[in-house]
Write an enzyme that holds these catalytic residues in place. Structure first.
Site, PDB file in Angstrom:
ATOM      1  N   ASN A 153      22.657 -31.843  20.040  1.00  0.00           N
ATOM      2  CA  ASN A 153      23.660 -30.896  20.531  1.00  0.00           C
ATOM      3  C   ASN A 153      25.046 -31.506  20.360  1.00  0.00           C
ATOM      4  O   ASN A 153      25.482 -32.327  21.167  1.00  0.00           O
ATOM      5  CB  ASN A 153      23.394 -30.554  21.996  1.00  0.00           C
ATOM      6  CG  ASN A 153      24.250 -29.402  22.483  1.00  0.00           C
ATOM      7  OD1 ASN A 153      24.769 -28.617  21.687  1.00  0.00           O
ATOM      8  ND2 ASN A 153      24.396 -29.269  23.791  1.00  0.00           N
ATOM      9  N   ARG A 197      14.134 -28.383  26.537  1.00  0.00           N
ATOM     10  CA  ARG A 197      15.322 -29.222  26.769  1.00  0.00           C
ATOM     11  C   ARG A 197      15.172 -29.957  28.091  1.00  0.00           C
ATOM     12  O   ARG A 197      14.792 -29.364  29.109  1.00  0.00           O
ATOM     13  CB  ARG A 197      16.566 -28.342  26.785  1.00  0.00           C
ATOM     14  CG  ARG A 197      17.821 -29.065  27.252  1.00  0.00           C
ATOM     15  CD  ARG A 197      19.025 -28.171  27.180  1.00  0.00           C
ATOM     16  NE  ARG A 197      19.898 -28.360  28.330  1.00  0.00           N
ATOM     17  CZ  ARG A 197      21.042 -27.713  28.515  1.00  0.00           C
ATOM     18  NH1 ARG A 197      21.453 -26.820  27.623  1.00  0.00           N
ATOM     19  NH2 ARG A 197      21.769 -27.924  29.597  1.00  0.00           N
ATOM     20  N   CYS A 220      26.137 -26.257  32.866  1.00  0.00           N
ATOM     21  CA  CYS A 220      26.260 -26.711  31.490  1.00  0.00           C
ATOM     22  C   CYS A 220      25.803 -28.159  31.398  1.00  0.00           C
ATOM     23  O   CYS A 220      26.093 -28.981  32.276  1.00  0.00           O
ATOM     24  CB  CYS A 220      27.711 -26.588  31.042  1.00  0.00           C
ATOM     25  SG  CYS A 220      28.103 -27.489  29.532  1.00  0.00           S
ATOM     26  N   GLU A 273      15.229 -25.202  29.819  1.00  0.00           N
ATOM     27  CA  GLU A 273      15.635 -26.507  30.322  1.00  0.00           C
ATOM     28  C   GLU A 273      15.022 -26.785  31.694  1.00  0.00           C
ATOM     29  O   GLU A 273      14.582 -25.859  32.386  1.00  0.00           O
ATOM     30  CB  GLU A 273      17.156 -26.585  30.399  1.00  0.00           C
ATOM     31  CG  GLU A 273      17.760 -25.621  31.392  1.00  0.00           C
ATOM     32  CD  GLU A 273      19.235 -25.366  31.164  1.00  0.00           C
ATOM     33  OE1 GLU A 273      19.992 -25.454  32.140  1.00  0.00           O
ATOM     34  OE2 GLU A 273      19.629 -25.068  30.007  1.00  0.00           O
ATOM     35  N   GLU A 302      19.195 -33.566  26.212  1.00  0.00           N
ATOM     36  CA  GLU A 302      20.594 -33.184  26.359  1.00  0.00           C
ATOM     37  C   GLU A 302      21.462 -34.348  26.829  1.00  0.00           C
ATOM     38  O   GLU A 302      21.061 -35.163  27.675  1.00  0.00           O
ATOM     39  CB  GLU A 302      20.702 -32.021  27.357  1.00  0.00           C
ATOM     40  CG  GLU A 302      22.116 -31.595  27.722  1.00  0.00           C
ATOM     41  CD  GLU A 302      22.887 -30.975  26.569  1.00  0.00           C
ATOM     42  OE1 GLU A 302      23.010 -31.632  25.516  1.00  0.00           O
ATOM     43  OE2 GLU A 302      23.386 -29.837  26.724  1.00  0.00           O
ATOM     44  N   ASP A 330      19.825 -19.517  23.976  1.00  0.00           N
ATOM     45  CA  ASP A 330      19.759 -20.255  25.227  1.00  0.00           C
ATOM     46  C   ASP A 330      19.051 -19.372  26.253  1.00  0.00           C
ATOM     47  O   ASP A 330      19.474 -18.249  26.510  1.00  0.00           O
ATOM     48  CB  ASP A 330      21.189 -20.576  25.675  1.00  0.00           C
ATOM     49  CG  ASP A 330      21.281 -21.468  26.890  1.00  0.00           C
ATOM     50  OD1 ASP A 330      20.264 -21.666  27.570  1.00  0.00           O
ATOM     51  OD2 ASP A 330      22.388 -21.960  27.163  1.00  0.00           O
ATOM     52  N   ASP A 333      29.863 -22.010  32.836  1.00  0.00           N
ATOM     53  CA  ASP A 333      28.405 -21.959  32.694  1.00  0.00           C
ATOM     54  C   ASP A 333      27.765 -22.727  33.847  1.00  0.00           C
ATOM     55  O   ASP A 333      27.383 -23.886  33.714  1.00  0.00           O
ATOM     56  CB  ASP A 333      28.018 -22.574  31.341  1.00  0.00           C
ATOM     57  CG  ASP A 333      26.527 -22.498  31.077  1.00  0.00           C
ATOM     58  OD1 ASP A 333      25.819 -21.763  31.791  1.00  0.00           O
ATOM     59  OD2 ASP A 333      26.067 -23.200  30.153  1.00  0.00           O
ATOM     60  N   TYR A 349      23.126 -19.697  16.671  1.00  0.00           N
ATOM     61  CA  TYR A 349      22.728 -20.143  18.004  1.00  0.00           C
ATOM     62  C   TYR A 349      23.504 -19.345  19.044  1.00  0.00           C
ATOM     63  O   TYR A 349      24.739 -19.361  19.049  1.00  0.00           O
ATOM     64  CB  TYR A 349      23.027 -21.637  18.175  1.00  0.00           C
ATOM     65  CG  TYR A 349      22.870 -22.133  19.591  1.00  0.00           C
ATOM     66  CD1 TYR A 349      21.635 -22.093  20.227  1.00  0.00           C
ATOM     67  CD2 TYR A 349      23.953 -22.633  20.301  1.00  0.00           C
ATOM     68  CE1 TYR A 349      21.480 -22.538  21.527  1.00  0.00           C
ATOM     69  CE2 TYR A 349      23.819 -23.084  21.600  1.00  0.00           C
ATOM     70  CZ  TYR A 349      22.579 -23.039  22.209  1.00  0.00           C
ATOM     71  OH  TYR A 349      22.441 -23.477  23.507  1.00  0.00           O
ATOM     72  N   HIS A 370      15.534 -21.978  23.882  1.00  0.00           N
ATOM     73  CA  HIS A 370      15.317 -23.247  24.567  1.00  0.00           C
ATOM     74  C   HIS A 370      15.340 -23.034  26.064  1.00  0.00           C
ATOM     75  O   HIS A 370      16.107 -22.249  26.612  1.00  0.00           O
ATOM     76  CB  HIS A 370      16.281 -24.343  24.109  1.00  0.00           C
ATOM     77  CG  HIS A 370      17.721 -24.181  24.471  1.00  0.00           C
ATOM     78  ND1 HIS A 370      18.208 -24.353  25.742  1.00  0.00           N
ATOM     79  CD2 HIS A 370      18.803 -23.907  23.707  1.00  0.00           C
ATOM     80  CE1 HIS A 370      19.518 -24.198  25.752  1.00  0.00           C
ATOM     81  NE2 HIS A 370      19.912 -23.907  24.531  1.00  0.00           N
ATOM     82  N   ASP A 418      18.298 -20.825  29.332  1.00  0.00           N
ATOM     83  CA  ASP A 418      18.578 -21.532  30.578  1.00  0.00           C
ATOM     84  C   ASP A 418      17.276 -22.112  31.177  1.00  0.00           C
ATOM     85  O   ASP A 418      16.517 -22.748  30.480  1.00  0.00           O
ATOM     86  CB  ASP A 418      19.306 -20.611  31.551  1.00  0.00           C
ATOM     87  CG  ASP A 418      20.694 -20.235  31.043  1.00  0.00           C
ATOM     88  OD1 ASP A 418      21.419 -21.133  30.588  1.00  0.00           O
ATOM     89  OD2 ASP A 418      21.051 -19.038  31.095  1.00  0.00           O
TER      90      ASP A 418
END
Length: 302
Positions: free
Chosen positions: A221, A167, A132, A124, A197, A95, A68, A53, A122, A97
């Site tokens: 996660n 996500r 984050c 989001e 999340e 990721d 982040d 990942y 993923h 974002d």
């Protein structure tokens, strides 16, 4: 990778990721430790894990030494993903974002990650710039807008095995009911896997698993030190999650190791006292593939 890996096409990683997710649905969850660069990814592969990942938190920390909070561009993230993919022969989940903009930006983002060779990403539903998922102060875009971004991602992919993970960060902003409703909407928009999340209690985790059971495979996660309770892998499997991310453990371990070495050098003037706990020079060059390079030089050198 060995010489055979360098000279032959590996098994398609995207098809392999889908096989692993299918198998995880009825057994042990697929475990994906986080990599922040090519070396950490290589170590994950050598440790025997089936998937890597690429952590956005770790990528940001390693590239610019910052938190982040949406400071990296999509180009920087994709470049890191490309290097990680090249370092391993297992599927890489990255990721991506927020997709770095609106639905039109998502079209380009998905194409870029796919060209980089990752097996899945993923996306989001945070407002850009994001934070984050385990930080405070997050905000989310409307669910309808995010559903459009998922539809754009589906349209953009060229390999049908490329895995799209949706996500939602809405649990901390709008509550768990809204997060579950958003996850359902993102599945209807075409997401392959769902990622709610930062649920903040075991009861909330269990509710996510129960209400989304059968809708799509689910991500847990296991953010080291984050807001979500640290469940055992057995409990995560019992609840029915298919994919478990350990996003920043490798980054934290590297930080601790570097700090310890620097403390020794500062105290003693040399790293001598710390060396017994470190790989030797020869061990390190072996693990990064120097013997394989030697074999290739023998085969192709003049």
């Amino acid at each position: 990778m060995n010489v055979a890996d360098l000279l032959s096409a590996p098994r398609p990683p995207r098809a392999r990721l889908r096989e692993l997710l299918t198998a995880a649905a009825s057994g042990r969850p697929l475990v994906a430790p986080g990599a922040y660069d090519a070396l950490s990814a290589r170590l994950i592969g050598q440790a025997g894990f089936d998937v890597v990942y690429m952590t956005g938190f770790g990528t940001t920390a390693s590239l610019i030494g910052r938190p982040d909070v949406g400071l990296l561009t999509g180009t920087e993230m994709v470049d890191n993903a490309r290097r990680i993919v090249a370092a391993v022969d297992v599927p890489v989940i990255a990721d991506a974002d927020t997709g770095y903009g609106n639905a039109i930006n998502v079209l380009r983002t998905v194409a870029a990650y796919e060209q980089a060779g990752v097996a899945g990403v993923h996306l989001e539903d945070q407002v850009m710039p994001k934070k984050c998922g385990h930080m405070s102060g997050k905000a989310v875009i409307p669910a309808e807008e995010m559903a459009g971004k998922i539809r754009a991602a589906v349209a953009a992919r060229r390999d049908p095995d490329f895995v799209l993970i949706a996500r939602t960060d809405a649990a901390a902003v709008e509550g768990l009911d809204a997060a579950i409703a958003r996850a359902r909407a993102y599945a209807e928009a075409g997401a392959d896997v769902l990622f709610v999340e930062a649920p903040s209690s075991e009861d909330d985790i269990a509710r996510v698993a129960k209400e989304l059971h059968g809708v799509a495979p689910l991500v847990f996660n296991w953010a080291e030190g984050g807001r979500t309770p640290a469940l055992s892998l057995e409990r995560i499997a019992e609840l029915g999650f298919s994919l478990v991310l350990y996003p920043i453990g490798t980054l934290l371990a590297a930080t601790a190791g570097i700090r310890a070495l620097l403390e020794t050098v500062r105290a003693d003037g040399t790293p001598t006292a710390a060396l017994p706990g470190l790989p030797t020079f020869g061990e390190f060059t072996d693990l990064i593939g120097l013997p394989e390079i030697g074999e290739l030089e023998q085969r192709f050198g003049s």
